[in-house]
Design a protein around this motif. Sequence first.
Motif, PDB file in Angstrom:
ATOM      1  N   GLY A 211       0.773  -1.236   0.000  1.00  0.00           N
ATOM      2  CA  GLY A 211       0.000   0.000   0.000  1.00  0.00           C
ATOM      3  C   GLY A 211       0.799   1.278   0.000  1.00  0.00           C
ATOM      4  N   ALA A 212       2.132   1.176   0.025  1.00  0.00           N
ATOM      5  CA  ALA A 212       2.953   2.387   0.048  1.00  0.00           C
ATOM      6  C   ALA A 212       2.973   3.057  -1.323  1.00  0.00           C
ATOM      7  CB  ALA A 212       4.377   2.050   0.480  1.00  0.00           C
ATOM      8  N   THR A 213       3.200   4.347  -1.328  1.00  0.00           N
ATOM      9  CA  THR A 213       3.431   5.094  -2.567  1.00  0.00           C
ATOM     10  C   THR A 213       4.923   5.005  -2.878  1.00  0.00           C
ATOM     11  OG1 THR A 213       1.614   6.642  -2.143  1.00  0.00           O
ATOM     12  CG2 THR A 213       3.359   7.372  -3.646  1.00  0.00           C
ATOM     13  N   VAL A 214       5.249   4.549  -4.075  1.00  0.00           N
ATOM     14  CA  VAL A 214       6.653   4.364  -4.462  1.00  0.00           C
ATOM     15  C   VAL A 214       6.999   5.354  -5.567  1.00  0.00           C
ATOM     16  CG1 VAL A 214       8.382   2.788  -5.377  1.00  0.00           C
ATOM     17  CG2 VAL A 214       6.616   1.936  -3.814  1.00  0.00           C
ATOM     18  N   ILE A 215       7.986   6.195  -5.282  1.00  0.00           N
ATOM     19  CA  ILE A 215       8.443   7.186  -6.252  1.00  0.00           C
ATOM     20  C   ILE A 215       9.824   6.778  -6.752  1.00  0.00           C
ATOM     21  CG2 ILE A 215       9.152   9.590  -6.556  1.00  0.00           C
ATOM     22  CD1 ILE A 215       7.103  10.233  -4.276  1.00  0.00           C
ATOM     23  N   GLY A 216       9.993   6.771  -8.044  1.00  0.00           N
ATOM     24  CA  GLY A 216      11.287   6.435  -8.625  1.00  0.00           C
ATOM     25  C   GLY A 216      11.959   7.663  -9.202  1.00  0.00           C
ATOM     26  N   ILE A 217      13.193   7.904  -8.804  1.00  0.00           N
ATOM     27  CA  ILE A 217      14.042   8.895  -9.477  1.00  0.00           C
ATOM     28  C   ILE A 217      15.031   8.062 -10.273  1.00  0.00           C
ATOM     29  CG2 ILE A 217      15.639  10.828  -9.195  1.00  0.00           C
ATOM     30  CD1 ILE A 217      14.329  11.453  -6.542  1.00  0.00           C
ATOM     31  N   THR A 218      14.724   7.839 -11.532  1.00  0.00           N
ATOM     32  CA  THR A 218      15.428   6.809 -12.277  1.00  0.00           C
ATOM     33  C   THR A 218      15.223   6.973 -13.775  1.00  0.00           C
ATOM     34  OG1 THR A 218      15.778   4.411 -12.387  1.00  0.00           O
ATOM     35  CG2 THR A 218      13.492   5.170 -12.214  1.00  0.00           C
ATOM     36  N   ASN A 219      15.828   6.099 -14.536  1.00  0.00           N
ATOM     37  CA  ASN A 219      15.635   6.068 -15.986  1.00  0.00           C
ATOM     38  C   ASN A 219      14.174   5.724 -16.290  1.00  0.00           C
ATOM     39  OD1 ASN A 219      15.510   5.173 -18.735  1.00  0.00           O
ATOM     40  ND2 ASN A 219      17.724   4.876 -18.694  1.00  0.00           N
ATOM     41  N   PRO A 220      13.489   6.563 -17.050  1.00  0.00           N
ATOM     42  CA  PRO A 220      12.052   6.337 -17.279  1.00  0.00           C
ATOM     43  C   PRO A 220      11.739   5.091 -18.094  1.00  0.00           C
ATOM     44  CG  PRO A 220      12.867   8.113 -18.668  1.00  0.00           C
ATOM     45  CD  PRO A 220      13.973   7.784 -17.710  1.00  0.00           C
ATOM     46  N   GLU A 221      12.736   4.533 -18.770  1.00  0.00           N
ATOM     47  CA  GLU A 221      12.521   3.333 -19.578  1.00  0.00           C
ATOM     48  C   GLU A 221      13.037   2.078 -18.891  1.00  0.00           C
ATOM     49  OE1 GLU A 221      10.806   3.641 -22.305  1.00  0.00           O
ATOM     50  OE2 GLU A 221      10.747   5.831 -22.099  1.00  0.00           O
ATOM     51  N   SER A 222      13.163   2.105 -17.585  1.00  0.00           N
ATOM     52  CA  SER A 222      13.780   1.005 -16.846  1.00  0.00           C
ATOM     53  C   SER A 222      12.747   0.092 -16.197  1.00  0.00           C
ATOM     54  CB  SER A 222      14.694   1.568 -15.750  1.00  0.00           C
ATOM     55  OG  SER A 222      13.917   2.257 -14.779  1.00  0.00           O
ATOM     56  N   PRO A 223      13.160  -1.117 -15.794  1.00  0.00           N
ATOM     57  CA  PRO A 223      12.262  -2.014 -15.057  1.00  0.00           C
ATOM     58  C   PRO A 223      11.760  -1.394 -13.757  1.00  0.00           C
ATOM     59  CG  PRO A 223      14.163  -3.231 -15.864  1.00  0.00           C
ATOM     60  CD  PRO A 223      14.440  -1.777 -16.125  1.00  0.00           C
ATOM     61  N   LEU A 224      12.608  -0.605 -13.088  1.00  0.00           N
ATOM     62  CA  LEU A 224      12.185   0.038 -11.844  1.00  0.00           C
ATOM     63  C   LEU A 224      11.056   1.021 -12.104  1.00  0.00           C
ATOM     64  CD1 LEU A 224      12.442   0.666  -8.839  1.00  0.00           C
ATOM     65  CD2 LEU A 224      14.306   2.258  -9.398  1.00  0.00           C
ATOM     66  N   ALA A 225      11.160   1.794 -13.170  1.00  0.00           N
ATOM     67  CA  ALA A 225      10.134   2.793 -13.481  1.00  0.00           C
ATOM     68  C   ALA A 225       8.763   2.149 -13.650  1.00  0.00           C
ATOM     69  CB  ALA A 225      10.519   3.564 -14.741  1.00  0.00           C
ATOM     70  N   GLU A 226       8.745   0.938 -14.195  1.00  0.00           N
ATOM     71  CA  GLU A 226       7.478   0.243 -14.427  1.00  0.00           C
ATOM     72  C   GLU A 226       6.776  -0.135 -13.120  1.00  0.00           C
ATOM     73  OE1 GLU A 226       8.247  -3.088 -16.896  1.00  0.00           O
ATOM     74  OE2 GLU A 226       8.971  -1.906 -18.593  1.00  0.00           O
ATOM     75  N   CYS A 227       7.539  -0.218 -12.026  1.00  0.00           N
ATOM     76  CA  CYS A 227       6.977  -0.672 -10.745  1.00  0.00           C
ATOM     77  C   CYS A 227       6.559   0.471  -9.832  1.00  0.00           C
ATOM     78  CB  CYS A 227       8.012  -1.524 -10.008  1.00  0.00           C
ATOM     79  SG  CYS A 227       8.581  -2.962 -10.905  1.00  0.00           S
ATOM     80  N   CYS A 228       6.811   1.698 -10.222  1.00  0.00           N
ATOM     81  CA  CYS A 228       6.607   2.836  -9.328  1.00  0.00           C
ATOM     82  C   CYS A 228       5.233   3.473  -9.489  1.00  0.00           C
ATOM     83  CB  CYS A 228       7.679   3.892  -9.576  1.00  0.00           C
ATOM     84  SG  CYS A 228       9.349   3.351  -9.133  1.00  0.00           S
ATOM     85  N   THR A 229       4.773   4.107  -8.426  1.00  0.00           N
ATOM     86  CA  THR A 229       3.531   4.881  -8.472  1.00  0.00           C
ATOM     87  C   THR A 229       3.714   6.122  -9.328  1.00  0.00           C
ATOM     88  OG1 THR A 229       3.173   4.209  -6.166  1.00  0.00           O
ATOM     89  CG2 THR A 229       1.727   5.927  -7.047  1.00  0.00           C
ATOM     90  N   ALA A 230       4.855   6.787  -9.173  1.00  0.00           N
ATOM     91  CA  ALA A 230       5.197   7.977  -9.955  1.00  0.00           C
ATOM     92  C   ALA A 230       6.692   7.956 -10.236  1.00  0.00           C
ATOM     93  CB  ALA A 230       4.812   9.248  -9.202  1.00  0.00           C
ATOM     94  N   VAL A 231       7.072   8.508 -11.382  1.00  0.00           N
ATOM     95  CA  VAL A 231       8.481   8.470 -11.794  1.00  0.00           C
ATOM     96  C   VAL A 231       8.946   9.855 -12.206  1.00  0.00           C
ATOM     97  CG1 VAL A 231      10.133   7.548 -13.476  1.00  0.00           C
ATOM     98  CG2 VAL A 231       8.294   6.085 -12.600  1.00  0.00           C
ATOM     99  N   LEU A 232      10.111  10.241 -11.707  1.00  0.00           N
ATOM    100  CA  LEU A 232      10.816  11.401 -12.223  1.00  0.00           C
ATOM    101  C   LEU A 232      11.907  10.861 -13.132  1.00  0.00           C
ATOM    102  CD1 LEU A 232      11.082  13.721  -9.093  1.00  0.00           C
ATOM    103  CD2 LEU A 232       9.535  13.921 -11.041  1.00  0.00           C
ATOM    104  N   GLY A 233      11.678  10.954 -14.429  1.00  0.00           N
ATOM    105  CA  GLY A 233      12.606  10.370 -15.386  1.00  0.00           C
ATOM    106  C   GLY A 233      13.883  11.179 -15.491  1.00  0.00           C
ATOM    107  N   VAL A 234      15.000  10.540 -15.178  1.00  0.00           N
ATOM    108  CA  VAL A 234      16.305  11.192 -15.227  1.00  0.00           C
ATOM    109  C   VAL A 234      17.251  10.309 -16.016  1.00  0.00           C
ATOM    110  CG1 VAL A 234      18.273  12.006 -13.900  1.00  0.00           C
ATOM    111  CG2 VAL A 234      15.971  12.332 -13.004  1.00  0.00           C
ATOM    112  N   THR A 235      17.859  10.887 -17.034  1.00  0.00           N
ATOM    113  CA  THR A 235      18.874  10.163 -17.790  1.00  0.00           C
ATOM    114  C   THR A 235      20.117  11.031 -17.879  1.00  0.00           C
ATOM    115  OG1 THR A 235      18.054  11.042 -19.901  1.00  0.00           O
ATOM    116  CG2 THR A 235      17.182   8.915 -19.178  1.00  0.00           C
ATOM    117  N   ALA A 236      21.253  10.384 -18.043  1.00  0.00           N
ATOM    118  CA  ALA A 236      22.516  11.113 -18.217  1.00  0.00           C
ATOM    119  C   ALA A 236      23.411  10.275 -19.121  1.00  0.00           C
ATOM    120  CB  ALA A 236      23.204  11.327 -16.857  1.00  0.00           C
ATOM    121  N   PRO A 237      24.198  10.932 -19.989  1.00  0.00           N
ATOM    122  CA  PRO A 237      25.088  10.192 -20.889  1.00  0.00           C
ATOM    123  C   PRO A 237      26.293   9.643 -20.148  1.00  0.00           C
ATOM    124  CG  PRO A 237      25.406  12.540 -21.166  1.00  0.00           C
ATOM    125  CD  PRO A 237      24.283  12.379 -20.183  1.00  0.00           C
ATOM    126  N   GLU A 238      26.097   8.546 -19.453  1.00  0.00           N
ATOM    127  CA  GLU A 238      27.138   8.027 -18.577  1.00  0.00           C
ATOM    128  C   GLU A 238      27.190   6.507 -18.695  1.00  0.00           C
ATOM    129  OE1 GLU A 238      28.203   9.880 -14.609  1.00  0.00           O
ATOM    130  OE2 GLU A 238      26.722   8.391 -14.037  1.00  0.00           O
TER     131      GLU A 238
END
Length: 290
Positions: A211-238
Amino acid sequence: MAANHAHRDDNLLEDIQSRLDSLNKSERKVAEAILRDPSAATRYSIAALARAADVSEPTVNRFCRGFSATGFPDFKIRLAQSIATGTPYVGQNVEPDDTVAEFADKIMLSTIASLDKARQSLDPKALGTVIDYLIQAKQINFFGMGGSASVALDAQHKFFRFNIPVTSYDDALMQRMVAAGAQVGDVIVLISYTGRTKEAVEIAKVARANGATVIGITNPESPLAECCTAVLGVTAPEDTEVYMPMSSRIIHLTVIDILATGVTLKRGKDFLNHLKKIKESLKATRYPLE
């Protein structure tokens, strides 16, 4: 050469950098010659660029057409526009024979460019949604592993000021146990550059199931992003497979600053006195300015 994915409105320098691995050997030499000094490349003749890249002039022409240019003159105009309209991504990796000045400059410029790219890609609507979740939270837990652990700790240092119970964890077992004990009203913020860490994905699933709200600060096209309630999509050329995290960590820290500022502003003017009281508590710990 790989299929032409370029679009004329894209940042040309970023597009060249992102497609380096898909270019053939000769065209990659052209790309690297341009990325070494984009400003100088705008002044080259086609013969000069061919010499700088150690390729033939037809190869340069073919490279330009691959990036939606009608020819080399058109390509140079777009390159100049790319430099003028935003911070160009400096795609130079640190080399073993770089001087201190050279590698320091490369890291600084790459970080600045990565921050600018993140600035352009951050979704204000998603930021607003996440800020609302944080304000309404009964408690907040920041999770980060490896290079993201310092970001989670920084978030705890900022968010404890908001009169919301807040903790940070960098150990996967602790994160799993906290997720298992989570409930409705709890917010868990998972910070991960790649979003491909198996433990993080599993922890997100456990937390949401409870029941928790899960926020991801992560790559928006990642497996983690798919599991989150809300996502802040962050990518970097690294390249995280080879290098230690650099620019991605700075971007994540900046996103935490944005979220903390958003929560402060949402709390209103009356809340500023509380923040001022905390700040003033440190005065006695410092030597006065002379």
